[in-house]
Design a protein around this motif. Structure first.
Motif, mmCIF file in Angstrom:
data_model
loop_
_atom_site.group_PDB
_atom_site.id
_atom_site.type_symbol
_atom_site.label_atom_id
_atom_site.label_comp_id
_atom_site.label_asym_id
_atom_site.label_seq_id
_atom_site.Cartn_x
_atom_site.Cartn_y
_atom_site.Cartn_z
ATOM 1 N N CYS A 7 -5.172 -2.589 7.008
ATOM 2 C CA CYS A 7 -3.715 -2.403 7.001
ATOM 3 C C CYS A 7 -3.019 -3.349 7.968
ATOM 4 O O CYS A 7 -1.906 -3.826 7.689
ATOM 5 C CB CYS A 7 -3.372 -0.965 7.359
ATOM 6 N N VAL A 8 -3.638 -3.627 9.102
ATOM 7 C CA VAL A 8 -3.042 -4.572 10.059
ATOM 8 C C VAL A 8 -2.857 -5.938 9.402
ATOM 9 O O VAL A 8 -1.796 -6.564 9.510
ATOM 10 C CB VAL A 8 -3.922 -4.696 11.320
ATOM 11 N N ARG A 9 -3.876 -6.397 8.669
ATOM 12 C CA ARG A 9 -3.767 -7.705 8.009
ATOM 13 C C ARG A 9 -2.770 -7.672 6.846
ATOM 14 O O ARG A 9 -2.082 -8.666 6.582
ATOM 15 C CB ARG A 9 -5.148 -8.158 7.528
ATOM 16 N N LEU A 69 2.366 2.149 9.907
ATOM 17 C CA LEU A 69 1.631 0.949 10.316
ATOM 18 C C LEU A 69 0.285 0.852 9.604
ATOM 19 O O LEU A 69 -0.110 -0.229 9.159
ATOM 20 C CB LEU A 69 1.425 0.948 11.832
ATOM 21 N N THR A 70 -0.422 1.973 9.520
ATOM 22 C CA THR A 70 -1.749 1.973 8.894
ATOM 23 C C THR A 70 -1.975 3.324 8.217
ATOM 24 O O THR A 70 -1.218 4.277 8.411
ATOM 25 C CB THR A 70 -2.872 1.750 9.927
ATOM 26 N N CYS A 71 -3.065 3.400 7.451
ATOM 27 C CA CYS A 71 -3.414 4.662 6.798
ATOM 28 C C CYS A 71 -4.925 4.741 6.645
ATOM 29 O O CYS A 71 -5.651 3.798 6.966
ATOM 30 C CB CYS A 71 -2.719 4.781 5.443
ATOM 31 N N ILE A 109 0.849 -1.199 0.000
ATOM 32 C CA ILE A 109 0.000 0.000 0.000
ATOM 33 C C ILE A 109 0.878 1.241 0.000
ATOM 34 O O ILE A 109 1.885 1.299 0.715
ATOM 35 C CB ILE A 109 -0.916 0.046 1.246
ATOM 36 N N VAL A 110 0.488 2.234 -0.784
ATOM 37 C CA VAL A 110 1.067 3.571 -0.653
ATOM 38 C C VAL A 110 -0.063 4.564 -0.444
ATOM 39 O O VAL A 110 -1.157 4.419 -0.995
ATOM 40 C CB VAL A 110 1.921 3.976 -1.871
ATOM 41 N N THR A 111 0.221 5.544 0.370
ATOM 42 C CA THR A 111 -0.724 6.619 0.617
ATOM 43 C C THR A 111 0.052 7.921 0.626
ATOM 44 O O THR A 111 1.275 7.926 0.456
ATOM 45 C CB THR A 111 -1.481 6.405 1.947
#
Length: 329
Positions: free
Chosen positions: A183-185, A151-153, A120-122
């Motif tokens: 995101c955790v998964r 970690l997450t977004c 993932i990119v944000t």
């Protein structure tokens, strides 16, 4: 099917419900790099569906058989992209109250191509009208987090197709912080997540009233509890602070009313110290003192609706009740 050329195939999933002009602005911001657009509508009563069809987007209208959630809408949009049979390497997800910044999609896809380990990119989301209300200003501050490995977004993100498929997409039942849970998964599956130091989307919170802010904070608390229930190691600090400041201290103060005024004063002192620490922290992050003082009030108060949301989740879980969305606008 995978794309065999050097140019990545990018699909876009846009979700919304009664977004009106915000949706029109979002549709107009879709760049040429996107090869297919799916708009997923959650029972809008305005002309959102027609507006999406007017620009050639494929439209998915969710039925009422199950509760609406952002997670369910994103999954439905992704499934529609796959069913269309177009080549698909990456998928950009965007909420209907956002507009995509020029150059973002190209930059995000380049980052994914350059690092096969990225799932993932944000980037940075910003409020279109941050000065309209203190609530919008708070959102604008929340969106601008440090770039780099994260970690997450939030829900505006570009995802690699194998990463999405590998974890089975979003969890339809999570009504808030579904992006965190996803995101955790993703990370547990071995993928990396990165925030690029680039503007990604412009958001319109349209939050003008205290009641809207309160409902949004209730929804946040629901997310703390539900995602924490699914992943015990996540949102631990947020849940602990909410219980302490939003439930334990008010209970102690209530007891103090019947026992000793000193207890009430001690509780008030703890709140004052917390407020001062929050203000100082916001100033260290770059907010001017007046803005920091105003936002610290909301951040301090937020623990109360957070607890309401957490209790709402626990009550729903106990009764095996549907996890219905909590809307603030």
């Amino acid at each position: 099917m995978p794309n065999d050329t050097l140019i990545p195939a990018i699909g876009l999933v846009l979700i919304g419900r009664n977004e009106g002009e915000r949706l029109v602005r979002c549709l107009a911001s879709v760049p040429d790099e996107v090869s297919a657009v799916v708009y997923v509508d959650s029972n809008s009563s305005d002309d959102s569906v027609q507006q999406a069809r007017n620009v050639g987007a494929h439209v998915v209208e969710l039925d009422l058989s199950r509760p609406f959630t952002a997670a369910r809408a994103r999954n439905a949009g992704y499934a529609a992209l796959k069913a269309m049979g177009v080549p698909l390497d990456f998928v950009q997800f965007v909420d209907g109250d956002c507009a995509i910044v020029d150059g973002w999609v190209a930059a995000a896809s380049e980052a994914l191509v350059a690092d096969p380990g990225l799932g993932i990119v944000t980037g940075w989301r910003a409020e279109i009208h941050p000065d309209t209300s203190v609530y919008n200003a708070l959102c604008d501050f929340e969106w601008h987090r440090p770039a780099g490995s994260i970690l997450t977004c939030g829900g505006d993100m570009m995802v690699r197709v194998p990463a999405f498929d590998g974890v089975g997409g979003f969890d339809d039942t999570v009504i808030a912080a579904e992006d965190d849970e996803f995101c955790v998964r993703i990370r547990k599956a071995g993928w990396k997540i990165e925030r690029l130091p680039l503007d990604m989307t412009r958001h319109d919170a349209a939050m003008m009233r205290f009641s809207q802010w309160w409902k949004r904070a209730v929804r946040t608390g629901h997310g703390f509890a539900q995602v924490g229930d699914l992943h015990a190691d996540y949102f631990t600090r947020e849940r602990t602070r909410a219980w302490f400041y939003g439930a334990v201290l008010p209970a102690v103060a209530a007891i103090g009313l019947f026992v000793s005024a000193w207890i009430v004063l001690a509780v008030l002192g703890i709140y004052v110290l917390s407020y001062l620490r929050t203000t100082q922290g916001l100033m260290q992050e770059g907010l001017p003192r007046p803005s920091a003082m105003r936002q610290a009030v909301l951040l301090s108060l937020s623990k109360l609706p957070n607890v309401v949301g957490m209790l709402t989740y626990l009550w729903r879980r106990k009764r095996a009740a549907p996890m219905k969305i909590i809307e603030y606008k």
